[in-house]
Design an enzyme around this catalytic site. Sequence first.
Site, short mmCIF file in Angstrom:
data_model
loop_
_atom_site.label_atom_id
_atom_site.label_comp_id
_atom_site.label_asym_id
_atom_site.label_seq_id
_atom_site.Cartn_x
_atom_site.Cartn_y
_atom_site.Cartn_z
N SER A 167 -2.44 -9.59 8.11
CA SER A 167 -2.42 -9.35 6.66
C SER A 167 -1.19 -8.58 6.21
CB SER A 167 -3.68 -8.59 6.23
OG SER A 167 -4.84 -9.32 6.54
N HIS A 237 -1.55 -3.48 3.45
CA HIS A 237 -1.14 -4.55 2.55
C HIS A 237 -0.06 -4.05 1.58
CE1 HIS A 237 -5.54 -5.99 3.16
NE2 HIS A 237 -4.80 -6.19 4.22
#
Length: 265
Positions: A167, A237
């Site tokens: 991610s 993220h």
Amino acid sequence: TRRRLIPLRDSVRLTRWPLITIALIAGNVIAYLLSLSGGGSLISGPSDSTIIAYGAIPYEFTHLSSHCALAAAGFAQTLVCSGQPGVQGTAPRQPATWETAFTSIFLHANLLHLGGNMVFLGVFGCTLEDTLGRLRFLVFYILGGLAALALTIAVSPDAVAPTLGASGAIAAVLGGYILLYPRARILTVVVLILFFTIVELPAWVMLGLWLLFDAVLGALHVITPFGGGAGVAYYAHIGGFAFGLLVVRAFARGRWSRYGPPRTA
């Protein structure tokens, strides 16, 4: 959630095969299958011991002589690390801490975690690879994953929840993509309970939905096993996305002059 958005392709035309993106997807799938050799299942993912050994644990990076392992806590188990107050003994033999900075990028918590990441990598990575070039894209991807981990460690230096998954690196890809192709259109499958439809969405909408989807998974501990890691995963993220925004133009320098400006179908 009961609603899903699955990107199928974007409106940017490719000039050549995205070999690195294909190789990264294959590498993630192979790594997932190999991670099951230590236990676990295809759907629910690798065993806790595998995730602890090959995931990146911030505490281990800020306490380099320490390693973490599961320990009995009454009728349950909890994750403890050597050097913590009240913890005695040593953890089982594990990979060197610096190695987990790389293995964690290819380790996923379960099949849903892997599948969601690979769909977004396939759609957005192909275009960015075509723009940056194969070697530059590979370096960009790996550095994005490391930048994501670096922010995670900086924000939560004593966190013991393993950070894992592509991610962070994919967030870097999305950050670079949205800066270079903000007006690209993404063909998307929208699933609403028992029916679905296909629509075109602006790239910035898909970006926001991806971040929201991962935030929900993190809150449910789908991608942050052992609890307490939702915030940690979200900072990964942010770190990856910020890296992509800040450095993608440097990586793309000279490429547009050779191949021309981005083209949409």
